[in-house]
Design a protein around this motif. Sequence first.
Motif, PDB file in Angstrom:
ATOM      1  N   GLY A 125       0.796  -1.221   0.000  1.00 26.08           N
ATOM      2  CA  GLY A 125       0.000   0.000   0.000  1.00 26.08           C
ATOM      3  C   GLY A 125       0.827   1.268   0.000  1.00 26.08           C
ATOM      4  N   THR A 126       0.111   2.376  -0.060  1.00 20.79           N
ATOM      5  CA  THR A 126       0.754   3.686   0.016  1.00 20.79           C
ATOM      6  C   THR A 126       0.748   4.157   1.464  1.00 20.79           C
ATOM      7  OG1 THR A 126      -1.370   4.765  -0.426  1.00 20.79           O
ATOM      8  CG2 THR A 126       0.041   4.281  -2.320  1.00 20.79           C
ATOM      9  N   PRO A 127       1.649   5.051   1.846  1.00 27.42           N
ATOM     10  CA  PRO A 127       1.702   5.537   3.229  1.00 27.42           C
ATOM     11  C   PRO A 127       0.416   6.251   3.633  1.00 27.42           C
ATOM     12  CG  PRO A 127       3.719   6.082   2.060  1.00 27.42           C
ATOM     13  CD  PRO A 127       2.747   5.594   1.032  1.00 27.42           C
ATOM     14  N   LEU A 128      -0.018   5.996   4.856  1.00 25.24           N
ATOM     15  CA  LEU A 128      -1.190   6.641   5.433  1.00 25.24           C
ATOM     16  C   LEU A 128      -0.767   7.381   6.693  1.00 25.24           C
ATOM     17  CD1 LEU A 128      -3.730   3.659   5.229  1.00 25.24           C
ATOM     18  CD2 LEU A 128      -3.539   5.575   3.620  1.00 25.24           C
ATOM     19  N   LYS A 129      -1.272   8.577   6.888  1.00 22.42           N
ATOM     20  CA  LYS A 129      -0.965   9.347   8.094  1.00 22.42           C
ATOM     21  C   LYS A 129      -2.028   9.056   9.144  1.00 22.42           C
ATOM     22  CE  LYS A 129      -1.491  13.867   8.163  1.00 22.42           C
ATOM     23  NZ  LYS A 129      -1.243  15.309   7.921  1.00 22.42           N
ATOM     24  N   ILE A 130      -1.637   8.365  10.205  1.00 28.32           N
ATOM     25  CA  ILE A 130      -2.565   7.943  11.251  1.00 28.32           C
ATOM     26  C   ILE A 130      -1.980   8.319  12.613  1.00 28.32           C
ATOM     27  CG2 ILE A 130      -3.838   6.017  12.248  1.00 28.32           C
ATOM     28  CD1 ILE A 130      -4.594   6.465   9.367  1.00 28.32           C
ATOM     29  N   PRO A 131      -2.768   8.949  13.499  1.00 31.43           N
ATOM     30  CA  PRO A 131      -2.256   9.327  14.818  1.00 31.43           C
ATOM     31  C   PRO A 131      -1.914   8.123  15.697  1.00 31.43           C
ATOM     32  CG  PRO A 131      -4.257  10.550  14.273  1.00 31.43           C
ATOM     33  CD  PRO A 131      -4.140   9.446  13.273  1.00 31.43           C
ATOM     34  N   ALA A 199      -8.834   9.642  12.239  1.00 29.46           N
ATOM     35  CA  ALA A 199      -8.483  10.162  10.915  1.00 29.46           C
ATOM     36  C   ALA A 199      -9.549   9.762   9.895  1.00 29.46           C
ATOM     37  CB  ALA A 199      -7.115   9.632  10.488  1.00 29.46           C
ATOM     38  N   THR A 200     -10.808  10.055  10.222  1.00 27.51           N
ATOM     39  CA  THR A 200     -11.903   9.706   9.313  1.00 27.51           C
ATOM     40  C   THR A 200     -12.769  10.908   8.957  1.00 27.51           C
ATOM     41  OG1 THR A 200     -13.368   9.104  11.157  1.00 27.51           O
ATOM     42  CG2 THR A 200     -12.036   7.327  10.185  1.00 27.51           C
ATOM     43  N   SER A 201     -12.410  12.091   9.433  1.00 22.54           N
ATOM     44  CA  SER A 201     -13.256  13.261   9.218  1.00 22.54           C
ATOM     45  C   SER A 201     -12.496  14.357   8.480  1.00 22.54           C
ATOM     46  CB  SER A 201     -13.758  13.816  10.559  1.00 22.54           C
ATOM     47  OG  SER A 201     -14.429  15.047  10.382  1.00 22.54           O
ATOM     48  N   SER A 202     -13.109  14.881   7.444  1.00 22.88           N
ATOM     49  CA  SER A 202     -12.500  15.986   6.714  1.00 22.88           C
ATOM     50  C   SER A 202     -12.394  17.231   7.583  1.00 22.88           C
ATOM     51  CB  SER A 202     -13.308  16.301   5.449  1.00 22.88           C
ATOM     52  OG  SER A 202     -14.653  16.617   5.782  1.00 22.88           O
ATOM     53  N   LEU A 203     -13.244  17.323   8.614  1.00 23.07           N
ATOM     54  CA  LEU A 203     -13.180  18.458   9.534  1.00 23.07           C
ATOM     55  C   LEU A 203     -11.863  18.471  10.310  1.00 23.07           C
ATOM     56  CD1 LEU A 203     -16.821  18.460  10.966  1.00 23.07           C
ATOM     57  CD2 LEU A 203     -15.859  20.006   9.260  1.00 23.07           C
ATOM     58  N   LEU A 204     -11.268  17.309  10.463  1.00 25.18           N
ATOM     59  CA  LEU A 204      -9.986  17.200  11.159  1.00 25.18           C
ATOM     60  C   LEU A 204      -8.817  17.240  10.185  1.00 25.18           C
ATOM     61  CD1 LEU A 204     -10.873  14.437  13.793  1.00 25.18           C
ATOM     62  CD2 LEU A 204     -10.865  16.921  14.096  1.00 25.18           C
ATOM     63  N   GLY A 205      -9.124  17.367   8.904  1.00 27.38           N
ATOM     64  CA  GLY A 205      -8.068  17.493   7.910  1.00 27.38           C
ATOM     65  C   GLY A 205      -7.358  16.207   7.551  1.00 27.38           C
TER      66      GLY A 205
END
Length: 219
Positions: A125-131, A199-205
């Motif tokens: 896969g491609t890199p994902l930014k996850i907290p 990391a599922t909301s566009s409101l959080l960017g």
Amino acid sequence: MKFGVVVFPGSNCDQDMHDALQNDLNKEVQMLWHKDKDLSNFTTDDCIVLPGGFSYGDYLRCGAIARFSPMMQSVIEFANKGGKVLGVCNGFQILCESHLLPGVLMMNAHRQFVCKNAFIKSADGTPLKIPVAHGDGRFQADEKLLDELQVNNQIIYTYCDKNGNITPEANPNGAARNIAGIRNKAGNVFGMMPHPERATSSLLGNVDGVEVFKFLGLN
């Protein structure tokens, strides 16, 4: 697919998970109290989620007490019948303590709590930014088990840099082989330290977490 989110004393990401699943992924969600046992509303096509937090205050070892809660006995039976189970952060620790997943989660190598965005990727896969947010997230196992996890394609995510390079510097906790998440041999139980529900909301960017649920077949 319906989701059940287990709430333990000390859970603090249960509502985050509920909101991500219900509001962002449009899923039916039921909250499950740790003292209850009833999973009759769920079939093996559904998913039970163990959220992040500090179940029972992380006394003894992280997840060690939660493993013996009444609900976890039902979750273990549910998983053994083929039902899907996802453990995030403390939930991952509980799954390891319950022997639904192999290995252990130990104190971070730098012995400090880490709370930041990290990058992870699956094998292709491609890199994902996850907290990430944990103090005991360092996945450890002996070399034989680590080799088995790789051969059996049980490593679902590894820590990487933003370009997808798997390096020691990209590893936030010192986990063996940069492991961020694994699954069982049957492929129905998943555990990961990063928090896709954050990391599922566009409101959080950031909506990279949606790709995690898709990759695990939980969408």
